[in-house]
Write a protein that holds these residues in place. Structure first.
Motif, mmCIF file in Angstrom:
data_model
loop_
_atom_site.group_PDB
_atom_site.id
_atom_site.type_symbol
_atom_site.label_atom_id
_atom_site.label_comp_id
_atom_site.label_asym_id
_atom_site.label_seq_id
_atom_site.Cartn_x
_atom_site.Cartn_y
_atom_site.Cartn_z
ATOM 1 N N VAL A 11 0.835 -1.207 0.000
ATOM 2 C CA VAL A 11 0.000 0.000 0.000
ATOM 3 C C VAL A 11 0.866 1.252 0.000
ATOM 4 O O VAL A 11 0.617 2.196 -0.758
ATOM 5 C CB VAL A 11 -0.968 -0.011 1.212
ATOM 6 C CG1 VAL A 11 -1.699 1.323 1.328
ATOM 7 C CG2 VAL A 11 -1.965 -1.153 1.088
ATOM 8 N N ASP A 12 1.923 1.265 0.820
ATOM 9 C CA ASP A 12 2.819 2.418 0.854
ATOM 10 C C ASP A 12 3.515 2.622 -0.486
ATOM 11 O O ASP A 12 3.704 3.750 -0.935
ATOM 12 C CB ASP A 12 3.856 2.257 1.963
ATOM 13 C CG ASP A 12 3.240 2.377 3.364
ATOM 14 O OD1 ASP A 12 2.101 2.877 3.468
ATOM 15 O OD2 ASP A 12 3.906 1.953 4.334
ATOM 16 N N GLY A 13 3.896 1.519 -1.132
ATOM 17 C CA GLY A 13 4.531 1.614 -2.443
ATOM 18 C C GLY A 13 3.599 2.205 -3.491
ATOM 19 O O GLY A 13 4.007 3.030 -4.311
ATOM 20 N N ILE A 14 2.324 1.786 -3.452
ATOM 21 C CA ILE A 14 1.334 2.329 -4.389
ATOM 22 C C ILE A 14 1.144 3.827 -4.149
ATOM 23 O O ILE A 14 1.084 4.629 -5.091
ATOM 24 C CB ILE A 14 -0.018 1.579 -4.261
ATOM 25 C CG1 ILE A 14 0.122 0.128 -4.702
ATOM 26 C CG2 ILE A 14 -1.126 2.288 -5.038
ATOM 27 C CD1 ILE A 14 0.416 -0.053 -6.176
ATOM 28 N N LYS A 15 1.065 4.221 -2.890
ATOM 29 C CA LYS A 15 0.907 5.650 -2.570
ATOM 30 C C LYS A 15 2.095 6.459 -3.087
ATOM 31 O O LYS A 15 1.931 7.507 -3.703
ATOM 32 C CB LYS A 15 0.775 5.841 -1.055
ATOM 33 C CG LYS A 15 -0.566 5.464 -0.499
ATOM 34 C CD LYS A 15 -0.585 5.711 1.004
ATOM 35 C CE LYS A 15 -1.889 5.269 1.616
ATOM 36 N NZ LYS A 15 -1.888 5.427 3.092
ATOM 37 N N GLU A 16 3.306 5.957 -2.807
ATOM 38 C CA GLU A 16 4.502 6.673 -3.241
ATOM 39 C C GLU A 16 4.546 6.786 -4.762
ATOM 40 O O GLU A 16 4.856 7.849 -5.314
ATOM 41 C CB GLU A 16 5.764 5.981 -2.728
ATOM 42 C CG GLU A 16 7.022 6.737 -3.108
ATOM 43 C CD GLU A 16 8.298 6.092 -2.577
ATOM 44 O OE1 GLU A 16 9.375 6.528 -3.016
ATOM 45 O OE2 GLU A 16 8.218 5.165 -1.750
ATOM 46 N N ALA A 17 4.239 5.709 -5.453
ATOM 47 C CA ALA A 17 4.239 5.730 -6.922
ATOM 48 C C ALA A 17 3.205 6.709 -7.452
ATOM 49 O O ALA A 17 3.448 7.433 -8.425
ATOM 50 C CB ALA A 17 3.975 4.329 -7.464
ATOM 51 N N THR A 18 2.045 6.772 -6.802
ATOM 52 C CA THR A 18 0.976 7.690 -7.235
ATOM 53 C C THR A 18 1.417 9.140 -7.081
ATOM 54 O O THR A 18 1.290 9.946 -8.009
ATOM 55 C CB THR A 18 -0.301 7.425 -6.428
ATOM 56 O OG1 THR A 18 -0.688 6.073 -6.613
ATOM 57 C CG2 THR A 18 -1.426 8.343 -6.871
ATOM 58 N N PHE A 19 1.947 9.494 -5.896
ATOM 59 C CA PHE A 19 2.385 10.871 -5.671
ATOM 60 C C PHE A 19 3.550 11.236 -6.585
ATOM 61 O O PHE A 19 3.628 12.353 -7.093
ATOM 62 C CB PHE A 19 2.757 11.092 -4.202
ATOM 63 C CG PHE A 19 1.560 11.089 -3.286
ATOM 64 C CD1 PHE A 19 0.493 11.948 -3.507
ATOM 65 C CD2 PHE A 19 1.497 10.222 -2.219
ATOM 66 C CE1 PHE A 19 -0.612 11.952 -2.674
ATOM 67 C CE2 PHE A 19 0.398 10.207 -1.373
ATOM 68 C CZ PHE A 19 -0.663 11.069 -1.598
ATOM 69 N N TRP A 20 4.465 10.283 -6.812
ATOM 70 C CA TRP A 20 5.596 10.535 -7.705
ATOM 71 C C TRP A 20 5.100 10.801 -9.124
ATOM 72 O O TRP A 20 5.578 11.702 -9.807
ATOM 73 C CB TRP A 20 6.555 9.346 -7.674
ATOM 74 C CG TRP A 20 7.731 9.523 -8.575
ATOM 75 C CD1 TRP A 20 8.876 10.212 -8.321
ATOM 76 C CD2 TRP A 20 7.869 9.017 -9.904
ATOM 77 N NE1 TRP A 20 9.729 10.159 -9.397
ATOM 78 C CE2 TRP A 20 9.126 9.435 -10.398
ATOM 79 C CE3 TRP A 20 7.050 8.248 -10.731
ATOM 80 C CZ2 TRP A 20 9.581 9.106 -11.660
ATOM 81 C CZ3 TRP A 20 7.504 7.924 -11.992
ATOM 82 C CH2 TRP A 20 8.757 8.355 -12.448
ATOM 83 N N THR A 21 4.103 10.040 -9.571
ATOM 84 C CA THR A 21 3.536 10.229 -10.908
ATOM 85 C C THR A 21 2.934 11.621 -11.043
ATOM 86 O O THR A 21 3.112 12.294 -12.061
ATOM 87 C CB THR A 21 2.474 9.153 -11.201
ATOM 88 O OG1 THR A 21 3.070 7.867 -11.056
ATOM 89 C CG2 THR A 21 1.905 9.300 -12.602
ATOM 90 N N PHE A 22 2.204 12.075 -10.015
ATOM 91 C CA PHE A 22 1.649 13.431 -10.041
ATOM 92 C C PHE A 22 2.768 14.474 -10.104
ATOM 93 O O PHE A 22 2.662 15.467 -10.838
ATOM 94 C CB PHE A 22 0.763 13.691 -8.819
ATOM 95 C CG PHE A 22 -0.565 12.997 -8.871
ATOM 96 C CD1 PHE A 22 -1.342 12.997 -10.021
ATOM 97 C CD2 PHE A 22 -1.047 12.342 -7.756
ATOM 98 C CE1 PHE A 22 -2.561 12.356 -10.069
ATOM 99 C CE2 PHE A 22 -2.278 11.690 -7.779
ATOM 100 C CZ PHE A 22 -3.037 11.695 -8.945
ATOM 101 N N ASP A 23 3.849 14.272 -9.330
ATOM 102 C CA ASP A 23 4.971 15.209 -9.355
ATOM 103 C C ASP A 23 5.615 15.283 -10.736
ATOM 104 O O ASP A 23 5.975 16.364 -11.206
ATOM 105 C CB ASP A 23 6.024 14.817 -8.314
ATOM 106 C CG ASP A 23 5.608 15.173 -6.887
ATOM 107 O OD1 ASP A 23 4.703 16.026 -6.727
ATOM 108 O OD2 ASP A 23 6.190 14.596 -5.945
ATOM 109 N N VAL A 24 5.739 14.135 -11.401
ATOM 110 C CA VAL A 24 6.286 14.130 -12.762
ATOM 111 C C VAL A 24 5.371 14.928 -13.680
ATOM 112 O O VAL A 24 5.809 15.779 -14.457
ATOM 113 C CB VAL A 24 6.481 12.693 -13.292
ATOM 114 C CG1 VAL A 24 6.809 12.702 -14.783
ATOM 115 C CG2 VAL A 24 7.583 11.972 -12.519
#
Length: 197
Positions: A11-24
């Protein structure tokens, strides 16, 4: 939106990937964007099989394929789509290698139809090696490798009244010298046997 996994690390990995995608997407990651930017992936979202991305994609979409290849319903629930032919052929080749059946290789015709009798300049200009190397979305590949049990998708309309249209998914049941027998997976004619020449 709720996640279906109780695994906190997942779950933490999915959250981090989601926020990173928005930052990109917002331009907050990487260099100044002049149309082409290199962006480093954070270690937490890198797939451990990334040294072989084709295998990673296939094993994610088709988990336990080696055990479930005889189950046609397994293939109705999943598909890998690609917009680039080169990637699609690599994916197809890898999936084909996982099927424990004999492969059948189909080759395209490799000659030019002469416009007028006695004109051999076309044959000299367009050698079979050149014709076989053409890779276009509007033409089938020169070399097509198939195995019984493999899922396939039609890329052109063959017979609309029989449900054999672009995007129709089939599973191969028999491979002959000049025809392929397959069972429909994704049409109103589901489970109907069809013959494709």
């Amino acid at each position: 939106m709720g996640l279906l996994s109780d695994d906190k690390e997942y779950v933490d990995g999915i959250k981090e990937a989601t926020f990173w995608t928005f930052d990109v997407g917002d331009g907050n990651v990487g260099e100044l964007n002049d149309g082409c930017v290199l962006v480093d992936l954070p270690p937490s979202i890198i797939d451990p099989m990334l040294d072989n991305p084709i295998a990673s994609i296939v094993h994610e979409v088709y988990p336990n394929l080696e055990k479930r290849f005889n189950d046609p319903s397994y293939f109705t629930e999943r598909v890998i789509l690609s917009t680039i032919n080169e990637v699609m052929w690599k994916l197809n080749g890898y999936v084909c290698s996982l099927f424990p059946r004999e492969e059948h290789v189909y080759l395209s015709a490799d000659s030019i139809s002469l416009v007028s009798q006695g004109n051999d300049s076309f044959e000299q200009l367009y050698l079979p090696e050149f014709l076989n190397s053409i890779n276009s979305s509007s033409l089938p590949p020169h070399r097509l490798v198939l195995k019984v049990g493999m899922p396939v998708m039609l890329l052109h309309n063959i017979d609309q009244s029989a449900g054999l249209c672009n995007g129709t998914r089939l599973v191969i049941c028999h491979l002959g010298m000049y025809a392929i027998q397959a069972k429909a997976l994704s049409t109103s004619n589901k489970d109907d046997m069809v013959v494709i020449h």
